[in-house]
Design a protein around this motif. Sequence first.
Motif, PDB file in Angstrom:
ATOM      1  N   MET A   1       9.958  82.594  75.130  1.00 36.99           N
ATOM      2  CA  MET A   1       8.842  82.649  74.155  1.00 36.99           C
ATOM      3  C   MET A   1       8.828  84.003  73.466  1.00 36.99           C
ATOM      4  O   MET A   1       8.822  85.032  74.125  1.00 36.99           O
ATOM      5  N   THR A   2       8.795  83.969  72.168  1.00 35.50           N
ATOM      6  CA  THR A   2       8.621  85.244  71.473  1.00 35.50           C
ATOM      7  C   THR A   2       7.146  85.453  71.180  1.00 35.50           C
ATOM      8  O   THR A   2       6.392  84.486  71.029  1.00 35.50           O
ATOM      9  N   ALA A   3       6.776  86.689  71.117  1.00 42.07           N
ATOM     10  CA  ALA A   3       5.375  87.008  70.820  1.00 42.07           C
ATOM     11  C   ALA A   3       5.030  86.560  69.413  1.00 42.07           C
ATOM     12  O   ALA A   3       5.878  86.603  68.528  1.00 42.07           O
ATOM     13  N   PRO A   4       3.792  86.073  69.233  1.00 40.77           N
ATOM     14  CA  PRO A   4       3.415  85.680  67.873  1.00 40.77           C
ATOM     15  C   PRO A   4       3.418  86.897  66.961  1.00 40.77           C
ATOM     16  O   PRO A   4       3.039  87.981  67.368  1.00 40.77           O
ATOM     17  N   GLY A   5       3.879  86.698  65.774  1.00 45.60           N
ATOM     18  CA  GLY A   5       3.890  87.804  64.817  1.00 45.60           C
ATOM     19  C   GLY A   5       3.952  87.217  63.428  1.00 45.60           C
ATOM     20  O   GLY A   5       3.917  85.990  63.279  1.00 45.60           O
ATOM     21  N   PRO A   6       4.056  88.077  62.444  1.00 43.44           N
ATOM     22  CA  PRO A   6       4.129  87.555  61.080  1.00 43.44           C
ATOM     23  C   PRO A   6       5.409  86.740  60.914  1.00 43.44           C
ATOM     24  O   PRO A   6       6.462  87.117  61.417  1.00 43.44           O
ATOM     25  N   ARG A   7       5.329  85.627  60.241  1.00 48.31           N
ATOM     26  CA  ARG A   7       6.483  84.789  60.024  1.00 48.31           C
ATOM     27  C   ARG A   7       7.452  85.542  59.116  1.00 48.31           C
ATOM     28  O   ARG A   7       7.065  86.125  58.114  1.00 48.31           O
ATOM     29  N   ARG A   8       8.720  85.514  59.486  1.00 48.22           N
ATOM     30  CA  ARG A   8       9.688  86.232  58.668  1.00 48.22           C
ATOM     31  C   ARG A   8       9.917  85.486  57.369  1.00 48.22           C
ATOM     32  O   ARG A   8      10.104  84.268  57.369  1.00 48.22           O
ATOM     33  N   GLU A   9       9.925  86.215  56.297  1.00 46.76           N
ATOM     34  CA  GLU A   9      10.038  85.613  54.977  1.00 46.76           C
ATOM     35  C   GLU A   9      11.441  85.050  54.764  1.00 46.76           C
ATOM     36  O   GLU A   9      12.423  85.638  55.205  1.00 46.76           O
ATOM     37  N   ASP A  10      11.532  83.928  54.072  1.00 49.83           N
ATOM     38  CA  ASP A  10      12.837  83.400  53.662  1.00 49.83           C
ATOM     39  C   ASP A  10      13.219  84.103  52.355  1.00 49.83           C
ATOM     40  O   ASP A  10      13.184  83.525  51.270  1.00 49.83           O
ATOM     41  N   PHE A  11      13.593  85.381  52.502  1.00 49.59           N
ATOM     42  CA  PHE A  11      13.796  86.228  51.311  1.00 49.59           C
ATOM     43  C   PHE A  11      14.869  85.664  50.390  1.00 49.59           C
ATOM     44  O   PHE A  11      14.733  85.673  49.169  1.00 49.59           O
ATOM     45  N   GLY A  12      15.945  85.150  50.996  1.00 42.22           N
ATOM     46  CA  GLY A  12      17.070  84.678  50.202  1.00 42.22           C
ATOM     47  C   GLY A  12      16.743  83.468  49.341  1.00 42.22           C
ATOM     48  O   GLY A  12      17.455  83.175  48.381  1.00 42.22           O
ATOM     49  N   ALA A  13      15.688  82.752  49.693  1.00 42.86           N
ATOM     50  CA  ALA A  13      15.354  81.545  48.931  1.00 42.86           C
ATOM     51  C   ALA A  13      14.797  81.893  47.564  1.00 42.86           C
ATOM     52  O   ALA A  13      14.805  81.062  46.655  1.00 42.86           O
ATOM     53  N   ARG A  14      14.285  83.099  47.417  1.00 43.65           N
ATOM     54  CA  ARG A  14      13.616  83.452  46.154  1.00 43.65           C
ATOM     55  C   ARG A  14      14.483  84.423  45.366  1.00 43.65           C
ATOM     56  O   ARG A  14      14.484  85.632  45.603  1.00 43.65           O
ATOM     57  N   LEU A  15      15.186  83.869  44.407  1.00 33.17           N
ATOM     58  CA  LEU A  15      16.023  84.685  43.531  1.00 33.17           C
ATOM     59  C   LEU A  15      15.178  85.266  42.412  1.00 33.17           C
ATOM     60  O   LEU A  15      13.994  84.927  42.267  1.00 33.17           O
ATOM     61  N   SER A  16      15.802  86.103  41.611  1.00 30.36           N
ATOM     62  CA  SER A  16      15.065  86.692  40.482  1.00 30.36           C
ATOM     63  C   SER A  16      14.427  85.601  39.626  1.00 30.36           C
ATOM     64  O   SER A  16      13.276  85.731  39.200  1.00 30.36           O
TER      65      SER A  16
END
Lengths: 502, 448
Positions: A1-16
């Motif tokens: 189990m990982t500790a709850p935290g901010p969800r990591r953003e899918d940065f690559g999905a959002r291009l310019s």
Amino acid sequence: MTAPGPRREDFGARLSIDRSVPGRRAVDVPAWHGSKTSLPDSSLLRDSLRLPEMSQGELVRYYTALSERNYGIDSGTYPLGSCTMKYNPKINDLIASQPGFADAHPQARAEDAQGTLRTLLELRRGLAEVTGLPHVSLAPAAGAQGELAGVLMITAALEERGELATRRRILVPDSAHGTNPATAAMAGYTVTHLPTAENGSLDRATIEQELDETVAAVMVTVPNTLGLWEQGIEEVAGLIHDAGAYLYADGANLNAIMGRVRYGDLGFDVAHLNLHKSFSTPHGGGGPGAGPVCCTEELAPYLPTPVVEECADGIVRLLAPERSIGQLQQFHGNVGVLLRAYAYLRALGLDGLRAVSGQAVLNANYLRTLLHGHYDLPYDRPVLHEVVFSGSRQRRQHDVRTYDIAKRLIDHGFHPPTVYFPLIVPEALMIEPTETEPPEAIEALADALIAIADEAAEDPDTLHGAPWSAPIGRLDETTAARRPVLRWQDVKVSETVSRLSR
Amino acid sequence: MASPHPYIPATEADRARMLERIGVDDLDALFADLPAAFRDPAIDLPPALTEPELIALLADRAAENAAPSRPNFLGAGAYRRSVPSIVSHLVSRSEFATAYTPYQPEISQGTLQSGFEFQSVVCELTGMDVANVGLYDVASATAEACLMASRTTKRQAAALLELIHPGTAGVVNTYARGAGLRVDVVASPDELSDEHACLVVQQPDFLGTIVDLEPLANAAHDVGALLVAVADPFALGILKAPGDAGADIVTGEGRDLAGAPAFGGPSLGLFAAGLPYLRQIPGRIVGRTKELHAPDDGEPRTGYVLTLQAREQFIRRERATSNVSTAQALIALGFTIAVQALGPQGLRQSAELCYQRAHDAARRISALPAYDVPERGPWFQEFLVRGPMSAPELSAALSEREITGGLDVSNRLEPEARDALLFCVTEATPDAHIEALIEALAEIGDEV
């Protein structure tokens, strides 16, 4: 189990283009207040152009975020074998970006570009000294283009000798960079692969057997990609010349021998250098580099255009050698890279270059010693600039591949070494620390690799899933090749297809 | 004892400790394999310089070039552009500049995602389906285009339409010789035959004229050849995308949008093609994909990798589509940021501004007594000027007035180029330089 935290953003999905908001802009273009000329007929003009619309700050943040998802030499140790990832002195960039150099127009008269041309002339002379090959063209844009130049020069010489029709083969060791056979093929030759002997050098008997009147050249990387000196190369050079062929040096690994031994003295006819390797210019994420080609008196008339020469009137000019193979670039090569390399040469001098090669070799051997016993070492002898270990034992005993070891090294904060190359070493880990790493960094790299070797035995799944700390996990390269999405215009289509096929 | 150089950290004490651990007496022992007869030759290099000395030397050198402030009207393949200020800032970030080829995608997403942005921008500008991450320069990219056309059509000749940049033609010839390809320079598409793999056309042409690509594409296709358009990406801010006019492969030079001309390099070869040629394209290509495994907190994320690598030299070796490895990634990054900073409106406006300023300057020059600007149809940023004296004399007279005039093209065969200089005015040519030029030309005219 990982500790709850901010969800990591899918940065690559959002291009310019996904960040675009109509009406935003990053720069304004001055208005034209003069008299207007009507534009050409509309049949010659475009009616649409789809580019992102972002404010200046947003665009800077986007590319800054991208840069943070990258790892460079300034980030940490980058022991990528055969790539010589040494520290890139910042002063070199500063020098090349001075307006006097940067704004020089490639079509300028020689008289108006003496600062650049004289600097290139001195670089040319310096490289001739370092390689022992007196004639140089700085034109090739990268190592592979330098190789093409060198092989085409050999073609021209053979043509002049009337032997081009018969000499159709180039011999290339099985440890060579892929560019060597690719270059030979591009120049119209067939490639014969030479096996490596048990001592890590070329197998002499095979060379003698292969050398005949159908051989145009032998391309050899010195030191070779195992990090080893090519034993007896000076004698092999004699055999090659006796057979009427030429000897080509791939100078990718020059860093190990700068100031200590020279291609020309050993009997090489032509060599290319990679200035982005030995001469410290930034690799740029895959260029720009520079791949000067250096040669003997015999091959000098065929050098690519231009060569830089001081003329009788004291003006330095760009000239075409009398029987040049021709141009390789629309203009004069990657001049900005050449200026940086010159600054490096001047900052080091001969003592400095010898200190570079000495420390590069010492560092590689220190790493070899520290890792000895922890990984297989197929060629167990003192090395020059790099050392090639094998992950075979880990593969056999723990089902951990070199691929996994490399990925796990990322979690330890290092860029992985070159892997699966040279092809003759199974599960190869090709490690080149370079002279700019302090001993502490080499010790830390060794400690990390030893910890990973232990982990391979105790907890192989941690390696199989690595990296755990990178901005992104392992990527699906198979699907990338099978269903190529190669531009933002493809993204919607592909995502619709993949939704439908689920 | 100190370290030998600021770039080399190990001190004498470090070295002693390392040698001891390795188990050798001295450094020479590690070089024992090198043949003794050739060891440590005499090498004549100037002594090392400290940083202040180096700066001083190279500042003096830079000053031996023509002053950057000097009016300069050279184009002919290298154009002064208004490059957005954020470009040099962002490409200087060392995470980009000091990385290498993104072999490890997990820590190279910056280079890879930027590469994907670059491919997207190039496809948009050229109207093509697929682009690679860039080749050395426009000329080598065009040479690669001819080789690719030859591979796909199985034909052994390439046709270049006259008025291609001589440097581009030169490089095509160099590469073609190696590949056993014949190169024909043709005056019109009527000279094409079914021996030709491609017709190569420059847009705008070497003397600046905008070319209607569509009839040329049709003529090429009629004989089963491909159309290779060598297009200025900045002019494509207003000009029709070559892909929409029927081009099969588009190449171009990206250097000028990414930064200063730097005596011609680092340059940037653009290379894009239609989808049918995907697996024949030279160089590296970035693809978009997903993580193999979802992180604990959700769906697999999106990432970028080098893809379709079975084309490349490090896998395919002598059967690769090209030998290219290191190319011009950092310049491609600068190009991408510049185009995106300008955006769709800005790129069009900037190209229009270039067009208007060049035409205005040409009009003013042609209004001067004793000067003539020959008509050659619609043009973009370059124009021919004939003066009251020979082209070399006019060039020299301008030089005496501290102005670099247009390129001397008087030795070309086209009748309108006779006695002419090829001038270039862009959106970035300062107004004051144009005023100085007009004044100088008028003065020179008066003196004759």
